[in-house]
Design a protein around this motif. Structure first.
Motif, PDB file in Angstrom:
ATOM      1  N   PRO A   1       0.801  -1.212   0.000  1.00 59.26           N
ATOM      2  CA  PRO A   1       0.000   0.000   0.000  1.00 59.26           C
ATOM      3  C   PRO A   1       0.838   1.267   0.000  1.00 59.26           C
ATOM      4  CG  PRO A   1      -0.533  -1.389   1.916  1.00 59.26           C
ATOM      5  CD  PRO A   1       0.531  -2.072   1.146  1.00 59.26           C
ATOM      6  N   LYS A   2       2.041   1.214   0.586  1.00 61.04           N
ATOM      7  CA  LYS A   2       2.855   2.419   0.672  1.00 61.04           C
ATOM      8  C   LYS A   2       3.380   2.857  -0.690  1.00 61.04           C
ATOM      9  CE  LYS A   2       4.335   1.885   5.396  1.00 61.04           C
ATOM     10  NZ  LYS A   2       5.418   1.923   6.333  1.00 61.04           N
ATOM     11  N   LEU A   3       3.583   1.926  -1.594  1.00 63.03           N
ATOM     12  CA  LEU A   3       4.141   2.269  -2.899  1.00 63.03           C
ATOM     13  C   LEU A   3       3.075   2.301  -3.997  1.00 63.03           C
ATOM     14  CD1 LEU A   3       7.490   0.290  -2.825  1.00 63.03           C
ATOM     15  CD2 LEU A   3       7.134   2.728  -2.534  1.00 63.03           C
ATOM     16  N   ALA A  58      16.506  12.830  -7.293  1.00 63.57           N
ATOM     17  CA  ALA A  58      15.196  12.701  -7.932  1.00 63.57           C
ATOM     18  C   ALA A  58      14.024  12.821  -6.970  1.00 63.57           C
ATOM     19  CB  ALA A  58      15.112  11.366  -8.659  1.00 63.57           C
ATOM     20  N   LEU A  59      14.080  12.133  -5.847  1.00 61.54           N
ATOM     21  CA  LEU A  59      12.900  12.053  -4.983  1.00 61.54           C
ATOM     22  C   LEU A  59      12.647  13.351  -4.234  1.00 61.54           C
ATOM     23  CD1 LEU A  59      13.105   8.475  -3.455  1.00 61.54           C
ATOM     24  CD2 LEU A  59      11.948   9.238  -5.514  1.00 61.54           C
ATOM     25  N   CYS A  60      11.385  13.736  -4.195  1.00 58.24           N
ATOM     26  CA  CYS A  60      10.997  14.914  -3.422  1.00 58.24           C
ATOM     27  C   CYS A  60       9.699  14.604  -2.688  1.00 58.24           C
ATOM     28  CB  CYS A  60      10.854  16.141  -4.308  1.00 58.24           C
ATOM     29  SG  CYS A  60       9.692  15.959  -5.646  1.00 58.24           S
ATOM     30  N   LEU A  61       9.480  15.308  -1.615  1.00 62.17           N
ATOM     31  CA  LEU A  61       8.313  15.081  -0.768  1.00 62.17           C
ATOM     32  C   LEU A  61       7.098  15.850  -1.281  1.00 62.17           C
ATOM     33  CD1 LEU A  61      10.043  15.346   2.713  1.00 62.17           C
ATOM     34  CD2 LEU A  61       9.325  13.275   1.536  1.00 62.17           C
ATOM     35  N   LYS A  62       5.908  15.325  -0.986  1.00 65.63           N
ATOM     36  CA  LYS A  62       4.666  16.019  -1.346  1.00 65.63           C
ATOM     37  C   LYS A  62       4.556  17.341  -0.609  1.00 65.63           C
ATOM     38  CE  LYS A  62       2.078  11.745  -1.907  1.00 65.63           C
ATOM     39  NZ  LYS A  62       1.014  10.919  -1.323  1.00 65.63           N
ATOM     40  N   THR A  63       5.110  17.385   0.581  1.00 65.06           N
ATOM     41  CA  THR A  63       4.994  18.586   1.411  1.00 65.06           C
ATOM     42  C   THR A  63       6.046  19.641   1.101  1.00 65.06           C
ATOM     43  OG1 THR A  63       6.346  17.519   3.110  1.00 65.06           O
ATOM     44  CG2 THR A  63       3.950  17.302   3.311  1.00 65.06           C
ATOM     45  N   LYS A  67       8.329  21.552  -4.554  1.00 66.42           N
ATOM     46  CA  LYS A  67       8.482  20.211  -5.142  1.00 66.42           C
ATOM     47  C   LYS A  67       9.867  20.044  -5.759  1.00 66.42           C
ATOM     48  CE  LYS A  67       3.967  18.890  -5.226  1.00 66.42           C
ATOM     49  NZ  LYS A  67       3.394  18.299  -4.122  1.00 66.42           N
ATOM     50  N   SER A  68      10.841  20.750  -5.207  1.00 70.67           N
ATOM     51  CA  SER A  68      12.179  20.656  -5.778  1.00 70.67           C
ATOM     52  C   SER A  68      12.788  19.306  -5.435  1.00 70.67           C
ATOM     53  CB  SER A  68      13.063  21.789  -5.255  1.00 70.67           C
ATOM     54  OG  SER A  68      13.099  21.754  -3.846  1.00 70.67           O
ATOM     55  N   ALA A  69      13.460  18.727  -6.414  1.00 71.38           N
ATOM     56  CA  ALA A  69      14.040  17.400  -6.245  1.00 71.38           C
ATOM     57  C   ALA A  69      15.172  17.425  -5.235  1.00 71.38           C
ATOM     58  CB  ALA A  69      14.541  16.886  -7.588  1.00 71.38           C
ATOM     59  N   GLY A  70      15.410  16.311  -4.642  1.00 75.16           N
ATOM     60  CA  GLY A  70      16.514  16.169  -3.718  1.00 75.16           C
ATOM     61  C   GLY A  70      16.167  16.433  -2.269  1.00 75.16           C
ATOM     62  N   LEU A  71      14.983  16.913  -2.001  1.00 72.67           N
ATOM     63  CA  LEU A  71      14.634  17.212  -0.618  1.00 72.67           C
ATOM     64  C   LEU A  71      14.393  15.956   0.200  1.00 72.67           C
ATOM     65  CD1 LEU A  71      12.226  20.226  -1.048  1.00 72.67           C
ATOM     66  CD2 LEU A  71      14.547  20.240  -0.192  1.00 72.67           C
ATOM     67  N   PHE A  72      14.057  14.875  -0.461  1.00 69.43           N
ATOM     68  CA  PHE A  72      13.688  13.658   0.265  1.00 69.43           C
ATOM     69  C   PHE A  72      14.839  13.105   1.102  1.00 69.43           C
ATOM     70  CE2 PHE A  72      13.256   8.979   0.344  1.00 69.43           C
ATOM     71  CZ  PHE A  72      12.168   8.925   1.188  1.00 69.43           C
ATOM     72  N   LEU A  73      15.927  12.741   0.469  1.00 67.86           N
ATOM     73  CA  LEU A  73      17.015  12.105   1.211  1.00 67.86           C
ATOM     74  C   LEU A  73      17.886  13.097   1.978  1.00 67.86           C
ATOM     75  CD1 LEU A  73      18.139   9.278  -1.215  1.00 67.86           C
ATOM     76  CD2 LEU A  73      16.738   9.109   0.809  1.00 67.86           C
ATOM     77  N   LYS A  74      17.960  14.330   1.519  1.00 67.06           N
ATOM     78  CA  LYS A  74      18.779  15.311   2.229  1.00 67.06           C
ATOM     79  C   LYS A  74      18.173  15.646   3.587  1.00 67.06           C
ATOM     80  CE  LYS A  74      20.571  17.456  -1.931  1.00 67.06           C
ATOM     81  NZ  LYS A  74      20.483  18.589  -2.830  1.00 67.06           N
ATOM     82  N   ASN A  75      16.848  15.648   3.662  1.00 70.15           N
ATOM     83  CA  ASN A  75      16.166  16.038   4.887  1.00 70.15           C
ATOM     84  C   ASN A  75      15.579  14.855   5.644  1.00 70.15           C
ATOM     85  OD1 ASN A  75      16.691  18.716   4.281  1.00 70.15           O
ATOM     86  ND2 ASN A  75      14.852  18.878   3.044  1.00 70.15           N
ATOM     87  N   SER A  83       9.812   4.425   5.968  1.00 70.98           N
ATOM     88  CA  SER A  83       8.533   4.883   6.512  1.00 70.98           C
ATOM     89  C   SER A  83       8.066   6.184   5.872  1.00 70.98           C
ATOM     90  CB  SER A  83       8.640   5.054   8.029  1.00 70.98           C
ATOM     91  OG  SER A  83       9.571   6.072   8.340  1.00 70.98           O
ATOM     92  N   LYS A  84       8.985   6.910   5.245  1.00 69.18           N
ATOM     93  CA  LYS A  84       8.619   8.175   4.595  1.00 69.18           C
ATOM     94  C   LYS A  84       8.236   8.022   3.128  1.00 69.18           C
ATOM     95  CE  LYS A  84      10.595  11.409   7.603  1.00 69.18           C
ATOM     96  NZ  LYS A  84       9.697  12.413   8.064  1.00 69.18           N
ATOM     97  N   LEU A  85       8.342   6.815   2.564  1.00 74.79           N
ATOM     98  CA  LEU A  85       8.016   6.629   1.141  1.00 74.79           C
ATOM     99  C   LEU A  85       6.601   7.055   0.772  1.00 74.79           C
ATOM    100  CD1 LEU A  85       9.894   3.355   0.184  1.00 74.79           C
ATOM    101  CD2 LEU A  85      10.475   5.712  -0.375  1.00 74.79           C
ATOM    102  N   PRO A  86       5.598   6.894   1.638  1.00 73.98           N
ATOM    103  CA  PRO A  86       4.264   7.392   1.260  1.00 73.98           C
ATOM    104  C   PRO A  86       4.202   8.912   1.093  1.00 73.98           C
ATOM    105  CG  PRO A  86       4.088   5.804   3.038  1.00 73.98           C
ATOM    106  CD  PRO A  86       5.548   6.099   2.858  1.00 73.98           C
ATOM    107  N   GLU A  87       5.170   9.625   1.656  1.00 76.70           N
ATOM    108  CA  GLU A  87       5.191  11.086   1.549  1.00 76.70           C
ATOM    109  C   GLU A  87       5.876  11.577   0.278  1.00 76.70           C
ATOM    110  OE1 GLU A  87       6.760  12.845   5.121  1.00 76.70           O
ATOM    111  OE2 GLU A  87       5.948  11.203   6.326  1.00 76.70           O
ATOM    112  N   VAL A  88       6.408  10.668  -0.532  1.00 76.41           N
ATOM    113  CA  VAL A  88       7.114  11.058  -1.754  1.00 76.41           C
ATOM    114  C   VAL A  88       6.106  11.412  -2.841  1.00 76.41           C
ATOM    115  CG1 VAL A  88       8.612  10.200  -3.600  1.00 76.41           C
ATOM    116  CG2 VAL A  88       9.141   9.675  -1.225  1.00 76.41           C
ATOM    117  N   ASP A  89       6.373  12.482  -3.548  1.00 79.76           N
ATOM    118  CA  ASP A  89       5.564  12.851  -4.713  1.00 79.76           C
ATOM    119  C   ASP A  89       6.118  12.077  -5.900  1.00 79.76           C
ATOM    120  OD1 ASP A  89       4.041  13.968  -6.669  1.00 79.76           O
ATOM    121  OD2 ASP A  89       4.902  15.972  -6.513  1.00 79.76           O
ATOM    122  N   TRP A  90       5.564  10.892  -6.151  1.00 82.90           N
ATOM    123  CA  TRP A  90       6.097   9.984  -7.169  1.00 82.90           C
ATOM    124  C   TRP A  90       5.948  10.549  -8.570  1.00 82.90           C
ATOM    125  CZ3 TRP A  90       9.262   6.447  -5.635  1.00 82.90           C
ATOM    126  CH2 TRP A  90       9.161   5.940  -4.344  1.00 82.90           C
TER     127      TRP A  90
END
Length: 136
Positions: A1-3, A58-63, A67-75, A83-90
Motif C-alpha cells: 500500500p505504501k508504494l 530525484a525524490l521529493c516530498l509532497k509537502t 516540489k524541488s528534487a533532492g529534498l527527500f534524502l537530504k532532509n 517509513s517516509k516513502l508514502p510522503e514522496v511525490d512519485w
C-alpha cells in the motif's frame, strides 16, 4: 500500500486505463510493438533506485514547498527512509528519469556477433588460400 502511488505513475506511463471487457490494462496507442524510446520503463526506475546519488537528486516530498528534487534524502534520517516513502511525490520524482534512449535496430545483433563473422571470414579466406595454393 505504501508504494501504490509509485505504481500508479508507472501504470500511467504505459497504459490508458483498464479494459473492463478483458479485465487487463489497455496500452496507449502506438505502444503495442515497442515502447517509444523516450518512455521510462522498469529498467529506468530500477536504475534510479540502485543509484543513491540519482535517487537523492530525484525524490521529493509532497509537502515540499516547490516540489524541488533532492529534498527527500537530504532532509530524511536514513533510519526512517522506508517509513517516509508514502510522503514522496512519485509523479514529479519519476518524471523525466529516462537514463538512455532505447532504439531498436539490427546493429546490436551485428556488433555482438562480430567475432563469429570474423572467425567465419578468416576460415573462408584460409580455405580459399589453401585451395588456390594447392591447385593442381
Amino acid at each position: 500500500p505504501k508504494l501504490r502511488s509509485g505504481y500508479n505513475v508507472v501504470f500511467d506511463e504505459w497504459y490508458e486505463g483498464m479494459d473492463q471487457a478483458k479485465d487487463r490494462p489497455k496500452l496507449r496507442s502506438g505502444y503495442s510493438a515497442f515502447l517509444p524510446p523516450d518512455v521510462a520503463n522498469y529498467d529506468d526506475w530500477n536504475e534510479l533506485f540502485w543509484d543513491p546519488w540519482r535517487l537523492q537528486a530525484a525524490l521529493c516530498l509532497k509537502t515540499a514547498p516547490s516540489k524541488s528534487a533532492g529534498l527527500f534524502l537530504k532532509n530524511t534520517d536514513p533510519m526512517t527512509v522506508w517509513s517516509k516513502l508514502p510522503e514522496v511525490d512519485w509523479g514529479s520524482s519519476l518524471a523525466g528519469r529516462k537514463s538512455h534512449l532505447e532504439l531498436h535496430s539490427w546493429l546490436p545483433l551485428l556488433v555482438s556477433c562480430y567475432r563469429i563473422f570474423l572467425l567465419q571470414s578468416v576460415a573462408f579466406a584460409l580455405t580459399i588460400l589453401y585451395a588456390v595454393s594447392h591447385d593442381s
